[in-house]
Write a protein that holds these residues in place. Sequence first.
Motif, PDB file in Angstrom:
ATOM      1  N   ARG A   1     -12.567  -1.061   8.123  1.00 24.43           N
ATOM      2  CA  ARG A   1     -13.154   0.062   8.850  1.00 24.43           C
ATOM      3  C   ARG A   1     -14.082  -0.448   9.953  1.00 24.43           C
ATOM      4  O   ARG A   1     -14.801  -1.433   9.777  1.00 24.43           O
ATOM      5  CB  ARG A   1     -13.911   0.973   7.883  1.00 24.43           C
TER       6      ARG A   1
ATOM      7  N   SER B   1     -10.651   3.360   9.585  1.00 24.86           N
ATOM      8  CA  SER B   1      -9.753   2.220   9.455  1.00 24.86           C
ATOM      9  C   SER B   1      -8.816   2.169  10.653  1.00 24.86           C
ATOM     10  O   SER B   1      -8.636   3.167  11.374  1.00 24.86           O
ATOM     11  CB  SER B   1      -8.931   2.340   8.173  1.00 24.86           C
TER      12      SER B   1
ATOM     13  N   TYR C   1      -5.715   2.012  10.379  1.00 25.82           N
ATOM     14  CA  TYR C   1      -4.611   2.916  10.058  1.00 25.82           C
ATOM     15  C   TYR C   1      -4.827   4.281  10.713  1.00 25.82           C
ATOM     16  O   TYR C   1      -3.884   4.933  11.164  1.00 25.82           O
ATOM     17  CB  TYR C   1      -4.487   3.100   8.543  1.00 25.82           C
ATOM     18  N   THR C   2      -6.081   4.714  10.790  1.00 27.63           N
ATOM     19  CA  THR C   2      -6.387   5.997  11.425  1.00 27.63           C
ATOM     20  C   THR C   2      -6.102   5.931  12.924  1.00 27.63           C
ATOM     21  O   THR C   2      -5.531   6.868  13.509  1.00 27.63           O
ATOM     22  CB  THR C   2      -7.859   6.377  11.164  1.00 27.63           C
TER      23      THR C   2
ATOM     24  N   ASP D   1      -1.021   4.396  -0.094  1.00 28.16           N
ATOM     25  CA  ASP D   1      -1.945   5.324   0.552  1.00 28.16           C
ATOM     26  C   ASP D   1      -2.688   4.580   1.654  1.00 28.16           C
ATOM     27  O   ASP D   1      -3.422   3.618   1.384  1.00 28.16           O
ATOM     28  CB  ASP D   1      -2.935   5.879  -0.475  1.00 28.16           C
ATOM     29  N   TYR D   2      -2.501   5.006   2.902  1.00 28.10           N
ATOM     30  CA  TYR D   2      -3.107   4.317   4.038  1.00 28.10           C
ATOM     31  C   TYR D   2      -4.491   4.841   4.379  1.00 28.10           C
ATOM     32  O   TYR D   2      -5.136   4.351   5.315  1.00 28.10           O
ATOM     33  CB  TYR D   2      -2.192   4.422   5.260  1.00 28.10           C
ATOM     34  N   SER D   3      -4.958   5.853   3.654  1.00 29.98           N
ATOM     35  CA  SER D   3      -6.318   6.393   3.827  1.00 29.98           C
ATOM     36  C   SER D   3      -6.597   6.775   5.280  1.00 29.98           C
ATOM     37  O   SER D   3      -7.645   6.437   5.845  1.00 29.98           O
ATOM     38  CB  SER D   3      -7.367   5.380   3.339  1.00 29.98           C
TER      39      SER D   3
ATOM     40  N   SER E   1      -6.735  -2.052   7.112  1.00 30.57           N
ATOM     41  CA  SER E   1      -7.559  -1.312   6.163  1.00 30.57           C
ATOM     42  C   SER E   1      -9.053  -1.475   6.429  1.00 30.57           C
ATOM     43  O   SER E   1      -9.861  -0.727   5.872  1.00 30.57           O
ATOM     44  CB  SER E   1      -7.233  -1.760   4.735  1.00 30.57           C
TER      45      SER E   1
ATOM     46  N   LEU F   1       0.830  -1.204   0.000  1.00 31.51           N
ATOM     47  CA  LEU F   1       0.000   0.000   0.000  1.00 31.51           C
ATOM     48  C   LEU F   1       0.864   1.253   0.000  1.00 31.51           C
ATOM     49  O   LEU F   1       1.875   1.333   0.703  1.00 31.51           O
ATOM     50  CB  LEU F   1      -0.915   0.026   1.222  1.00 31.51           C
TER      51      LEU F   1
ATOM     52  N   ASP G   1      -7.887   9.008   8.018  1.00 28.95           N
ATOM     53  CA  ASP G   1      -8.934  10.038   8.082  1.00 28.95           C
ATOM     54  C   ASP G   1      -8.497  11.109   9.082  1.00 28.95           C
ATOM     55  O   ASP G   1      -8.757  11.006  10.279  1.00 28.95           O
ATOM     56  CB  ASP G   1     -10.256   9.397   8.498  1.00 28.95           C
TER      57      ASP G   1
END
Length: 428
Positions: free
Chosen positions: A413, A371, A373-374, A165-167, A411, A163, A169
Amino acid sequence: AARSIIILASDRDAPDTHTIKTMLALLNNPERKPEPYHVVADIRDRQNLSAARIVGRDEAQLLLGRELISALTVQTGRQPGLSAVYSELLSFAGNEIYFKLEPTLVGQTFGRALFAYEDSALIGLHRAQTGTCLNPPMDTLIAADDQLIIIAEDEDRIRLSDLADYSVDSEALQAPPQRQRAPERTLVLGWNRHGSSMLGALDEYVAPGSATAVVADEPAAEKRVAASHTSLANQTVTFQLADTTDRGVLDALGVPSYNHVLVLSYSDRLGVQEADARTLVTLLHLRDMAERHGKPFSIVSEMLDLRNRQLAEATKADDFIVSDHLVSLMLAQISENKHLTGVLAELVDPEGMEIYLKPVEDYVRLEHAVSFYTLLEAAQRRGEVAIGYRLVGDSRREAGPHGVAINPRKSERVAFAAGDKVIVVAES
């Protein structure tokens, strides 16, 4: 020819004496193999640790099982769900802790490397010169001889993500709240040989001015509680001799006024099944009191027989510590990887990095799904490593481990609710 040797503490008097003699017989045997042994031994008394180290040298990993369980009992009593985290990490089922060289990440910062795995969780470094370092500063550069300390479902599942882009937020991130530590009130029901060390461990966590009440049907406990006063700095401890299965006794204690309730097993003088039966009766009374008063308070209990934990689920206690089971898991894990000794020692040290369950609303907004990641980014910004979460809505389900999810796919959510927790490795 053994790959590892586990020495269990004897049930006889002076168990450490027998452990040290066994190590002497193994390691000083004139007909022993020339290569180093990998010995794991359970030491009951810290006073015997130095002698055991002289005998074991670099061939033995020594586990202070009693102290570890005392620390875990205190930690779990203050944050229910923690024992489920440790049970998964140590049980050889689900996620475990691994050590891995990762040449691709050499030269990167620890903080950036946290995002390198989709299905694994980086928690620290094992450095060739200094050993275990959990959650080092985020700007720490990974060296070529650093082994990454990783939580993963299996060793062959540790794979770098592709990945880019870890998106994350950014709008969901919350600023760290400012909270003042307040004195706490803890109620301990029951007593055993771990009681004194547990009070000492509790003193490392509570704020000055805290109070702990010990109530037990154990006359010898009064002297031990009194003796502990000289070493306690942050709490006062009182003792009451009473039957902790008596509903009248429990009603008179004002249980809902306490922040935490710990139920210890009478393991020193009762058989396993009788001791667990008394614990179950106490738990049933406590849960009924909580429901009648309409004021929830955390209840954490010690069980002796793992099979009785299924019965104990009916009491709806917040968490359980199965002492001997956890020590057994630790010994087995260290027999597989000696470096885990340092990881476990740091996790239960009040001065080191520990596992905490913290309110998820302190990290991200609750309005919409985010996610992991956030959550990882939110924790990283305050110098912590997020390794999972606990959903309060699932904490009572028998099928799940108290709603705890360790090393979730980053990833995916999740919509969090008030009362949910994020599980982090952080300083106290």
